[in-house]
Design a protein around this motif. Structure first.
Motif, PDB file in Angstrom:
ATOM      1  N   GLY A   1     -40.498  25.246  13.582  1.00  0.00           N
ATOM      2  CA  GLY A   1     -39.160  24.825  13.961  1.00  0.00           C
ATOM      3  C   GLY A   1     -38.580  25.655  15.085  1.00  0.00           C
ATOM      4  N   GLU A   2     -39.053  26.916  15.222  1.00  0.00           N
ATOM      5  CA  GLU A   2     -38.479  27.756  16.274  1.00  0.00           C
ATOM      6  C   GLU A   2     -39.378  28.887  16.762  1.00  0.00           C
ATOM      7  OE1 GLU A   2     -34.842  29.068  14.520  1.00  0.00           O
ATOM      8  OE2 GLU A   2     -35.760  30.726  13.445  1.00  0.00           O
ATOM      9  N   HIS A   3     -40.435  29.253  16.037  1.00  0.00           N
ATOM     10  CA  HIS A   3     -41.293  30.335  16.532  1.00  0.00           C
ATOM     11  C   HIS A   3     -42.086  29.911  17.753  1.00  0.00           C
ATOM     12  CE1 HIS A   3     -41.522  32.679  12.456  1.00  0.00           C
ATOM     13  NE2 HIS A   3     -40.295  32.524  12.898  1.00  0.00           N
ATOM     14  N   GLY A   4     -42.403  28.627  17.877  1.00  0.00           N
ATOM     15  CA  GLY A   4     -43.206  28.140  18.984  1.00  0.00           C
ATOM     16  C   GLY A   4     -44.684  28.107  18.643  1.00  0.00           C
ATOM     17  N   ILE A   5     -45.494  27.791  19.662  1.00  0.00           N
ATOM     18  CA  ILE A   5     -46.926  27.598  19.484  1.00  0.00           C
ATOM     19  C   ILE A   5     -47.713  28.850  19.865  1.00  0.00           C
ATOM     20  CG2 ILE A   5     -48.927  26.278  20.274  1.00  0.00           C
ATOM     21  CD1 ILE A   5     -47.149  24.768  18.336  1.00  0.00           C
ATOM     22  N   GLY A   6     -47.557  29.322  21.108  1.00  0.00           N
ATOM     23  CA  GLY A   6     -48.276  30.511  21.552  1.00  0.00           C
ATOM     24  C   GLY A   6     -49.760  30.394  21.288  1.00  0.00           C
ATOM     25  N   GLN A   7     -50.337  31.461  20.743  1.00  0.00           N
ATOM     26  CA  GLN A   7     -51.729  31.436  20.307  1.00  0.00           C
ATOM     27  C   GLN A   7     -51.837  31.050  18.833  1.00  0.00           C
ATOM     28  OE1 GLN A   7     -52.529  35.584  21.362  1.00  0.00           O
ATOM     29  NE2 GLN A   7     -54.079  34.884  22.819  1.00  0.00           N
ATOM     30  N   GLY A   8     -50.851  31.457  18.041  1.00  0.00           N
ATOM     31  CA  GLY A   8     -50.966  31.372  16.593  1.00  0.00           C
ATOM     32  C   GLY A   8     -50.999  29.969  16.040  1.00  0.00           C
ATOM     33  N   LYS A   9     -50.292  29.010  16.676  1.00  0.00           N
ATOM     34  CA  LYS A   9     -50.204  27.670  16.097  1.00  0.00           C
ATOM     35  C   LYS A   9     -50.806  26.597  16.996  1.00  0.00           C
ATOM     36  CE  LYS A   9     -46.746  28.526  12.665  1.00  0.00           C
ATOM     37  NZ  LYS A   9     -45.476  28.163  12.045  1.00  0.00           N
ATOM     38  N   LEU A  10     -51.584  27.028  17.961  1.00  0.00           N
ATOM     39  CA  LEU A  10     -52.203  26.087  18.882  1.00  0.00           C
ATOM     40  C   LEU A  10     -53.069  25.061  18.159  1.00  0.00           C
ATOM     41  CD1 LEU A  10     -52.402  25.588  21.936  1.00  0.00           C
ATOM     42  CD2 LEU A  10     -54.414  27.066  21.964  1.00  0.00           C
ATOM     43  N   LYS A  11     -53.731  25.496  17.098  1.00  0.00           N
ATOM     44  CA  LYS A  11     -54.672  24.621  16.391  1.00  0.00           C
ATOM     45  C   LYS A  11     -53.990  23.478  15.649  1.00  0.00           C
ATOM     46  CE  LYS A  11     -54.998  28.104  12.678  1.00  0.00           C
ATOM     47  NZ  LYS A  11     -54.447  29.222  13.463  1.00  0.00           N
ATOM     48  N   TYR A  12     -52.674  23.538  15.463  1.00  0.00           N
ATOM     49  CA  TYR A  12     -51.973  22.471  14.746  1.00  0.00           C
ATOM     50  C   TYR A  12     -51.347  21.435  15.682  1.00  0.00           C
ATOM     51  CZ  TYR A  12     -52.140  26.249  11.310  1.00  0.00           C
ATOM     52  OH  TYR A  12     -52.548  27.271  10.496  1.00  0.00           O
ATOM     53  N   LEU A  13     -51.405  21.677  16.969  1.00  0.00           N
ATOM     54  CA  LEU A  13     -50.644  20.856  17.911  1.00  0.00           C
ATOM     55  C   LEU A  13     -51.106  19.397  17.899  1.00  0.00           C
ATOM     56  CD1 LEU A  13     -48.304  21.489  19.798  1.00  0.00           C
ATOM     57  CD2 LEU A  13     -49.939  21.721  21.670  1.00  0.00           C
ATOM     58  N   GLU A  14     -52.421  19.182  17.868  1.00  0.00           N
ATOM     59  CA  GLU A  14     -52.921  17.810  17.902  1.00  0.00           C
ATOM     60  C   GLU A  14     -52.637  17.075  16.599  1.00  0.00           C
ATOM     61  OE1 GLU A  14     -57.237  15.889  18.674  1.00  0.00           O
ATOM     62  OE2 GLU A  14     -56.447  17.169  20.289  1.00  0.00           O
ATOM     63  N   HIS A  15     -52.711  17.760  15.463  1.00  0.00           N
ATOM     64  CA  HIS A  15     -52.375  17.136  14.178  1.00  0.00           C
ATOM     65  C   HIS A  15     -50.930  16.660  14.195  1.00  0.00           C
ATOM     66  CE1 HIS A  15     -51.913  17.634   9.520  1.00  0.00           C
ATOM     67  NE2 HIS A  15     -51.800  16.392   9.899  1.00  0.00           N
ATOM     68  N   GLU A  16     -50.053  17.463  14.787  1.00  0.00           N
ATOM     69  CA  GLU A  16     -48.627  17.109  14.789  1.00  0.00           C
ATOM     70  C   GLU A  16     -48.308  16.002  15.786  1.00  0.00           C
ATOM     71  OE1 GLU A  16     -44.337  19.240  15.744  1.00  0.00           O
ATOM     72  OE2 GLU A  16     -45.884  20.371  14.696  1.00  0.00           O
ATOM     73  N   HIS A  17     -48.844  16.105  17.004  1.00  0.00           N
ATOM     74  CA  HIS A  17     -48.418  15.199  18.079  1.00  0.00           C
ATOM     75  C   HIS A  17     -49.406  14.074  18.373  1.00  0.00           C
ATOM     76  CE1 HIS A  17     -44.886  17.528  19.201  1.00  0.00           C
ATOM     77  NE2 HIS A  17     -45.623  18.605  19.041  1.00  0.00           N
ATOM     78  N   GLY A  18     -50.649  14.224  17.949  1.00  0.00           N
ATOM     79  CA  GLY A  18     -51.663  13.224  18.267  1.00  0.00           C
ATOM     80  C   GLY A  18     -52.395  13.553  19.553  1.00  0.00           C
ATOM     81  N   LYS A  19     -53.620  13.080  19.657  1.00  0.00           N
ATOM     82  CA  LYS A  19     -54.458  13.405  20.803  1.00  0.00           C
ATOM     83  C   LYS A  19     -53.865  12.906  22.119  1.00  0.00           C
ATOM     84  CE  LYS A  19     -59.240  13.148  22.440  1.00  0.00           C
ATOM     85  NZ  LYS A  19     -58.878  12.808  23.830  1.00  0.00           N
ATOM     86  N   GLY A  20     -53.308  11.691  22.103  1.00  0.00           N
ATOM     87  CA  GLY A  20     -52.762  11.136  23.336  1.00  0.00           C
ATOM     88  C   GLY A  20     -51.630  11.968  23.899  1.00  0.00           C
ATOM     89  N   ALA A  21     -50.728  12.399  23.024  1.00  0.00           N
ATOM     90  CA  ALA A  21     -49.589  13.200  23.479  1.00  0.00           C
ATOM     91  C   ALA A  21     -50.049  14.564  23.998  1.00  0.00           C
ATOM     92  CB  ALA A  21     -48.581  13.375  22.348  1.00  0.00           C
ATOM     93  N   VAL A  22     -51.018  15.172  23.298  1.00  0.00           N
ATOM     94  CA  VAL A  22     -51.512  16.480  23.737  1.00  0.00           C
ATOM     95  C   VAL A  22     -52.268  16.349  25.057  1.00  0.00           C
ATOM     96  CG1 VAL A  22     -53.062  18.390  23.152  1.00  0.00           C
ATOM     97  CG2 VAL A  22     -51.529  17.452  21.416  1.00  0.00           C
TER      98      VAL A  22
END
Length: 467
Positions: free
Chosen positions: A423-444
């Motif tokens: 919600g507010e920490h951001g992605i950085g290195q720590g949460k990069l692996k969750y980005l596609e699950h959340e937004h989908g491949k097309g958005a990423v």
């Protein structure tokens, strides 16, 4: 997720860049190991990856010069504010130069009539509000640390006031940005709305330094309320506290702040901040408005809380009591860390739609117990956001793995409930692996194409979200 490829600079090219920066900036350029490590990430369990050099900038023009010098040899650049981010944003996995923006610390303009201001990226939120105190205005976005406004812009920060005043994306009107080739652009303006062109301001807000370096920010300001009341309400259970939050928001009570602390976090705050709260799940509340309005809303909240196992809702308008309470809330991370001196803190956050708050927090609390871990929960629950300060002994490999597994389950659970892994920490290195699950491949993939269009050599804070 695949990364945007960073064009590697040769050893000779890097040496040329460092020599040019040393000549231009002299004692404001350093390759000291201690300073370099301090400009890697320190407020996290992610391993420190220090830059190869640090330059202390004092103006937008200097940032542009530094970027141009680095871009000439494809040397990465990483912006640095105060070092308080939590997901590895400041690490330099490909080496390069950290640009320290703390010297961009001027409050450029305050327009009282229009309720806005323009500040350098190195100005901190506490400094800004101290400057504004006599104007009757304040800047409401308040992450726990005394973060820089530039860093808060880069991570799309929020904080305890977000439930009423919004996050950085809601309070930034315009930016000055240095792009990957050193070009300086301005986005947005002082008007409260515009329907012209792409919304470049919000493209850079939350981009974590991967698209450009923000050097100046124009912000919305808000009037200081006539009356401010802060209160504390203990609950029989964490589920009851969450249900009270859901009912409060759904009933339309305009709380300025509504924060959850579970029993371990309350105990930590009692010890660290010298409070005397009952060590049970607790809500911290703040209400803004006229004297009569605040009293009316406080009574309404108290009635709602009692329906969900809430105890006595005690509140006060005395500034010293409110300050002590909210300082304790902002010190929650350090209070949790003090529970186990020498242990690491795996700090994480998640955010869900408000209707799923009780489900997500309750499941997380059960998961903590099942994992046999100590992980105090605290959260800006009025907007569905909560945090864990997960304590692990770094010498206990099994405990560390259980902790990482718990963080992963929380992220996936939040996403599956229609929420976000941060919600507010951001992605950085720590949460990069969750980005596609959340937004989908097309958005990423689209994020990656935007990154490549703006930063084709991949020198802007590489190895982070989204490239």
């Amino acid at each position: 997720m695949d990364q945007v490829k960073t064009t590697a600079a040769s050893a000779d090219g890097r040496d040329q860049v460092f020599a040019a920066l040393a000549e231009r900036f002299q004692d404001r350029f350093t390759r000291s190991e201690a300073v370099r490590r301090q400009h890697g990430h320190t407020t996290t369990s992610i391993a420190n990856q220090p830059p190869e050099a640090v330059v202390f900038a004092r103006s937008t023009q200097e940032v542009s010069e530094i970027v141009r010098i680095c871009a000439s040899q494809n040397v990465p650049v990483i912006p640095f504010g105060t070092g308080s981010s939590l997901e590895g944003h400041l690490n330099a996995p490909f080496g390069g130069v950290s640009i320290d923006l703390s010297g961009l610390d001027q409050i450029v303009a305050v327009n009282v009539e229009d309720q806005d201001c323009t500040v350098g990226a190195g100005v901190t939120r506490k400094t800004l509000n101290a400057h504004l105190r006599d104007t009757g205005l304040f800047f409401p976005v308040d992450p726990g640390a005394d973060a820089s406004i530039g860093g808060m812009t880069g991570t799309r920060a929020s904080g305890t006031n977000a439930v009423r005043y919004g996050t950085m994306k809601d309070n930034v009107l315009g930016l000055t940005v240095v792009l990957a080739d050193g070009e300086i652009i301005k986005t947005g303006g002082r008007a409260r709305k515009s329907s012209t062109g792409y919304d470049l301001t919000r493209l850079f807000v939350g981009s974590e330094g991967t698209l450009g370096i923000v050097t100046e920010i124009t912000l919305k300001l808000h009037g200081i309320p006539e009356e401010i009341a802060a209160g504390v309400c203990p609950f029989d259970s964490i589920e009851g506290a969450c249900q009270a939050v859901i009912a409060t928001i759904q009933c339309g009570i305009p709380v300025a702040r509504i924060e959850l602390l579970d029993a371990p976090q309350v105990a930590a705050c009692n010890a660290y901040s010298k409070l005397e709260l009952t060590e049970t799940p607790t809500l911290f509340i703040e209400l803004h408005g006229t004297k009569a309005y605040v009293e009316e809303q406080a009574e309404l909240f108290g009635a709602i809380a009692s329906e969900y196992g809430g105890g006595d809702f005690s509140w006060s308008t005395r500034p010293e009591e409110r300050t002590k309470l909210w300082q304790a809330r902002h010190d929650a991370y350090w209070a949790a860390q003090a529970l186990k001196p020498g242990w690491e803190v795996l700090s994480t956050d998640a955010c869900v739609p408000i209707s799923r708050l009780a489900d997500c927090v309750t499941a997380t609390a059960e998961d903590i117990v099942a994992s046999n871990l100590l992980a105090p929960i605290v959260g800006h629950v009025g907007d569905g956001n909560f945090h864990l300060s997960l304590l692990v002994n770094p010498e206990d490999a099994g405990m560390v793995e259980r902790g990482k597994a718990l963080v992963s389950r929380i992220a996936h659970r939040a996403i599956e409930m229609g929420g976000t892994c941060s919600g507010e920490h951001g992605i950085g290195q720590g949460k990069l692996k969750y980005l596609e699950h959340e937004h989908g491949k097309g958005a990423v993939d689209l994020m990656r194409r935007i990154k490549m269009a703006i930063d084709p050599a991949g020198i802007m804070n590489p190895g982070k979200m989204p490239g």
